[in-house]
Design a protein around this motif. Structure first.
Motif, PDB file in Angstrom:
ATOM      1  N   ALA A 136      -9.294 -33.794   3.140  1.00 10.64           N
ATOM      2  CA  ALA A 136     -10.485 -34.206   4.074  1.00 10.64           C
ATOM      3  C   ALA A 136     -10.819 -32.882   5.081  1.00 10.64           C
ATOM      4  CB  ALA A 136     -10.236 -35.317   4.814  1.00 10.64           C
ATOM      5  N   GLU A 137      -9.320 -32.533   5.578  1.00  6.35           N
ATOM      6  CA  GLU A 137      -9.386 -31.324   6.581  1.00  6.35           C
ATOM      7  C   GLU A 137     -10.035 -30.095   5.848  1.00  6.35           C
ATOM      8  OE1 GLU A 137      -5.496 -32.445   9.178  1.00  6.35           O
ATOM      9  OE2 GLU A 137      -5.477 -31.213   7.571  1.00  6.35           O
ATOM     10  N   ILE A 138      -9.683 -29.733   4.804  1.00  8.85           N
ATOM     11  CA  ILE A 138     -10.437 -28.472   4.058  1.00  8.85           C
ATOM     12  C   ILE A 138     -12.042 -28.613   4.004  1.00  8.85           C
ATOM     13  CG2 ILE A 138     -10.516 -27.123   2.087  1.00  8.85           C
ATOM     14  CD1 ILE A 138      -7.487 -28.028   1.890  1.00  8.85           C
ATOM     15  N   ALA A 139     -12.356 -30.156   3.428  1.00  9.99           N
ATOM     16  CA  ALA A 139     -13.909 -30.341   3.387  1.00  9.99           C
ATOM     17  C   ALA A 139     -14.548 -30.158   4.643  1.00  9.99           C
ATOM     18  CB  ALA A 139     -13.954 -31.642   2.732  1.00  9.99           C
ATOM     19  N   GLU A 146     -15.650 -34.712   0.761  1.00  7.71           N
ATOM     20  CA  GLU A 146     -14.400 -34.782   0.460  1.00  7.71           C
ATOM     21  C   GLU A 146     -14.106 -34.875  -1.020  1.00  7.71           C
ATOM     22  OE1 GLU A 146     -10.348 -37.377   1.275  1.00  7.71           O
ATOM     23  OE2 GLU A 146     -12.075 -37.532   2.604  1.00  7.71           O
ATOM     24  N   PRO A 147     -14.817 -35.628  -1.615  1.00  5.37           N
ATOM     25  CA  PRO A 147     -14.725 -35.670  -3.483  1.00  5.37           C
ATOM     26  C   PRO A 147     -15.049 -34.378  -3.777  1.00  5.37           C
ATOM     27  CG  PRO A 147     -15.908 -37.825  -2.437  1.00  5.37           C
ATOM     28  CD  PRO A 147     -15.692 -36.738  -1.196  1.00  5.37           C
ATOM     29  N   ALA A 148     -15.908 -33.847  -3.273  1.00  2.90           N
ATOM     30  CA  ALA A 148     -16.408 -32.521  -4.099  1.00  2.90           C
ATOM     31  C   ALA A 148     -15.293 -31.240  -3.684  1.00  2.90           C
ATOM     32  CB  ALA A 148     -17.634 -32.089  -3.373  1.00  2.90           C
ATOM     33  N   MET A 149     -14.657 -31.604  -2.364  1.00  2.00           N
ATOM     34  CA  MET A 149     -13.675 -30.395  -2.409  1.00  2.00           C
ATOM     35  C   MET A 149     -12.193 -30.717  -3.304  1.00  2.00           C
ATOM     36  SD  MET A 149     -12.488 -27.999  -1.102  1.00  2.00           S
ATOM     37  CE  MET A 149     -14.111 -27.437   0.017  1.00  2.00           C
ATOM     38  N   GLY A 150     -12.059 -32.183  -3.328  1.00  2.85           N
ATOM     39  CA  GLY A 150     -10.990 -32.406  -4.290  1.00  2.85           C
ATOM     40  C   GLY A 150     -11.053 -31.895  -5.447  1.00  2.85           C
ATOM     41  N   GLN A 151     -12.205 -32.223  -6.185  1.00  5.45           N
ATOM     42  CA  GLN A 151     -12.606 -31.688  -7.549  1.00  5.45           C
ATOM     43  C   GLN A 151     -12.642 -30.124  -7.801  1.00  5.45           C
ATOM     44  OE1 GLN A 151     -16.318 -33.074  -8.591  1.00  5.45           O
ATOM     45  NE2 GLN A 151     -15.752 -35.453  -8.315  1.00  5.45           N
ATOM     46  N   ARG A 152     -12.777 -29.500  -6.513  1.00  5.36           N
ATOM     47  CA  ARG A 152     -12.796 -27.947  -6.462  1.00  5.36           C
ATOM     48  C   ARG A 152     -11.485 -27.507  -6.665  1.00  5.36           C
ATOM     49  NH1 ARG A 152     -16.015 -24.958  -1.627  1.00  5.36           N
ATOM     50  NH2 ARG A 152     -17.730 -25.961  -2.602  1.00  5.36           N
ATOM     51  N   ILE A 153     -10.421 -28.254  -5.870  1.00  2.03           N
ATOM     52  CA  ILE A 153      -9.119 -27.745  -5.831  1.00  2.03           C
ATOM     53  C   ILE A 153      -8.484 -28.257  -7.144  1.00  2.03           C
ATOM     54  CG2 ILE A 153      -6.886 -28.255  -4.777  1.00  2.03           C
ATOM     55  CD1 ILE A 153      -8.256 -28.680  -2.205  1.00  2.03           C
ATOM     56  N   THR A 154      -8.834 -29.429  -7.792  1.00  3.33           N
ATOM     57  CA  THR A 154      -8.189 -29.649  -8.972  1.00  3.33           C
ATOM     58  C   THR A 154      -8.635 -28.839  -9.920  1.00  3.33           C
ATOM     59  OG1 THR A 154      -8.103 -31.977  -8.360  1.00  3.33           O
ATOM     60  CG2 THR A 154      -8.010 -31.581 -10.713  1.00  3.33           C
ATOM     61  N   ARG A 155      -9.793 -28.241 -10.048  1.00  2.00           N
ATOM     62  CA  ARG A 155     -10.227 -27.583 -11.185  1.00  2.00           C
ATOM     63  C   ARG A 155      -9.670 -26.099 -11.087  1.00  2.00           C
ATOM     64  NH1 ARG A 155     -15.593 -29.881 -10.125  1.00  2.00           N
ATOM     65  NH2 ARG A 155     -16.213 -28.111  -8.536  1.00  2.00           N
ATOM     66  N   ALA A 156      -9.302 -25.428  -9.790  1.00  6.65           N
ATOM     67  CA  ALA A 156      -8.743 -24.352  -9.197  1.00  6.65           C
ATOM     68  C   ALA A 156      -7.134 -24.273  -9.978  1.00  6.65           C
ATOM     69  CB  ALA A 156      -8.744 -24.209  -7.944  1.00  6.65           C
ATOM     70  N   LYS A 157      -6.459 -25.431  -9.996  1.00  4.54           N
ATOM     71  CA  LYS A 157      -5.139 -25.447 -10.583  1.00  4.54           C
ATOM     72  C   LYS A 157      -5.054 -25.652 -11.906  1.00  4.54           C
ATOM     73  CE  LYS A 157      -3.841 -28.834  -7.608  1.00  4.54           C
ATOM     74  NZ  LYS A 157      -3.081 -29.784  -7.035  1.00  4.54           N
ATOM     75  N   ALA A 158      -6.192 -26.499 -12.512  1.00  4.69           N
ATOM     76  CA  ALA A 158      -6.486 -26.417 -14.015  1.00  4.69           C
ATOM     77  C   ALA A 158      -6.676 -25.050 -14.803  1.00  4.69           C
ATOM     78  CB  ALA A 158      -7.541 -27.518 -14.418  1.00  4.69           C
ATOM     79  N   LYS A 159      -7.711 -24.199 -13.749  1.00  2.00           N
ATOM     80  CA  LYS A 159      -7.841 -22.711 -14.410  1.00  2.00           C
ATOM     81  C   LYS A 159      -6.669 -22.025 -14.226  1.00  2.00           C
ATOM     82  CE  LYS A 159     -11.429 -19.174 -13.966  1.00  2.00           C
ATOM     83  NZ  LYS A 159     -12.342 -18.574 -13.231  1.00  2.00           N
TER      84      LYS A 159
END
Length: 405
Positions: A136-139, A146-159
């Motif tokens: 939430a703070e990063i968003a 917030e959901p869009a930022m959560g997906q972005r971070i998840t995709r980064a770790k997956a990549k």
């Protein structure tokens, strides 16, 4: 229990990144490192109230997280592989080389800022892994949901995992390619500390101090990088104003109303010296250097009325050429108002696409107030108050709105 809870919260702020960095260096998986660090803190919440806080909380958390990681690897990998991983985690091999960066947190910052990731993704991932900021703070920092930022971070770790990007110590030749992302991360961590998105905390001195510490380390690594020096100067000059930024009652105090005698003169002197050193090189300045120069002009004035607004505007004109973002143009309009009047500034502000950004409405409210358009100013203050996430900031805006009466 309350005291232990406060200790755990403090330890989380101070040790989270170190625990994650240590685990990531040993196992090479950011997801597992973050999960095991979180489980270690959850164990602390369960055990410390009964057993007491250990003498070295950080070491206790790192050891606990290591053990949990070993257990997980034993469950998930084949027998031959699991013993190799367990031996590595147990530290039976020679210590890993740390390369040119011997600070765990800073090494993790440079590692997360891998060129294979988009710049915004690098920054978001590093804020989560190193800064310990919530999604939430990063968003809020990126002005996205917030959901869009959560997906972005998840995709980064997956990549990172899918592309087999190694968690390795960056070599010296890696640093220049990663430093822009690193500086952006450190700046956002500092800003989160200087105006916390936590509604109940006006500032987070732990974050501003850590951002300054890490930026000093980056400058030691890259002493000739003008933007590194510029960012450090900007942080020091901004941090110098912190003692006057919050009133005795906990309310935020605007720059033009602060007691300048309470500013930290030592930090100001250091910041000014860094700005002068960069100007002396004669090289074209970058974004952070210009921002530092603007802050130097503000902190050079003994009274708000003595501010050299023509110099501030000239610097913002230069900054707009480097970074023509709406937020930079909004800040430039404040200087325009001082030189050309609020009507000219309002015309520039009204064309900016910043409807969801509370400083935009706060700036409009102040310009409308100065023009005597009180009803419109009150509506703009109401909008700014509704969008502000920090309670101390809401109080300050409410006080400004109520003065209209």
């Amino acid at each position: 229990m309350t005291d232990v809870g406060a200790v755990i919260a403090r330890v989380h702020r101070e040790e989270w990144a170190r625990v994650v960095a240590t685990l990531a260096r040993r196992i090479g998986d950011l997801d597992i490192a973050e999960e095991m660090a979180a489980e270690a803190f959850a164990t602390a919440v369960e055990r410390w109230p009964a057993d007491g806080v250990p003498p070295n909380p950080g070491a206790w958390l790192t050891t606990t997280a290591n053990r949990k990681a070993i257990d997980r690897l034993r469950r998930e990998v084949r027998r031959e592989e699991k013993h190799q991983e367990a031996m590595m985690l147990a530290g039976t091999d020679a210590p890993e080389p740390v390369g040119v960066i011997d600070d765990d947190r800073l090494r993790l910052v440079f590692t997360c800022c891998h060129p294979a990731l988009a710049m915004e993704t690098r920054i978001a991932l590093t804020l989560r892994m190193v800064g310990g900021l919530t999604v939430a703070e990063i968003a809020r920092a990126f002005l996205v949901q917030e959901p869009a930022m959560g997906q972005r971070i998840t995709r980064a770790k997956a990549k990172i995992k899918a592309a087999h990007i190694p968690y390795r110590v960056p070599d010296r030749e890696d640093l220049p390619a990663r430093v822009s992302g690193v500086l952006a991360v450190l700046y956002l961590i500092f800003n989160e500390g200087y105006l916390a998105s936590d509604p109940d905390r006006a500032i987070r001195a732990d974050l501003t101090a850590e951002a300054i510490r890490l930026t000093r380390l980056v400058r030691e690594l890259l002493p000739d990088d003008g933007e590194v020096t510029g960012l450090l100067a900007l942080m020091l000059l901004t941090e110098a104003r912190r003692p006057a930024r919050v009133s005795a009652g906990g309310d935020l105090v605007a720059l033009d109303e602060q007691d300048r005698g309470a500013w930290d003169r030592e930090l100001i002197a250091e910041g000014h010296a860094l700005v002068r050193a960069r100007l002396a090189t004669g090289r074209a300045p970058g974004r952070y250097q210009v921002l530092a120069a603007i802050s130097a002009v503000h902190t050079d004035a003994a009274d708000a009325r003595d501010t050299d607004w023509s110099q501030v505007l000239a610097l913002y004109d230069l900054l707009v050429r480097l970074d023509p973002s709406p937020i930079v143009r909004l800040n430039r309009a404040v200087a325009v108002a001082e030189l050309d009047g609020p009507q000219v500034a309002l015309a520039e502000v009204d064309g900016l696409p910043l409807g969801g950004y509370h400083p935009f409405h706060a700036t409009r409210a102040d310009l409308l107030r100065r023009l005597g358009r009180r009803d419109e100013a009150r509506a703009a203050y109401d909008r700014a108050i509704a969008l502000a996430g920090n309670n101390a900031e809401k109080v300050e805006l409410t006080q400004r709105r109520d003065r209209l009466r």
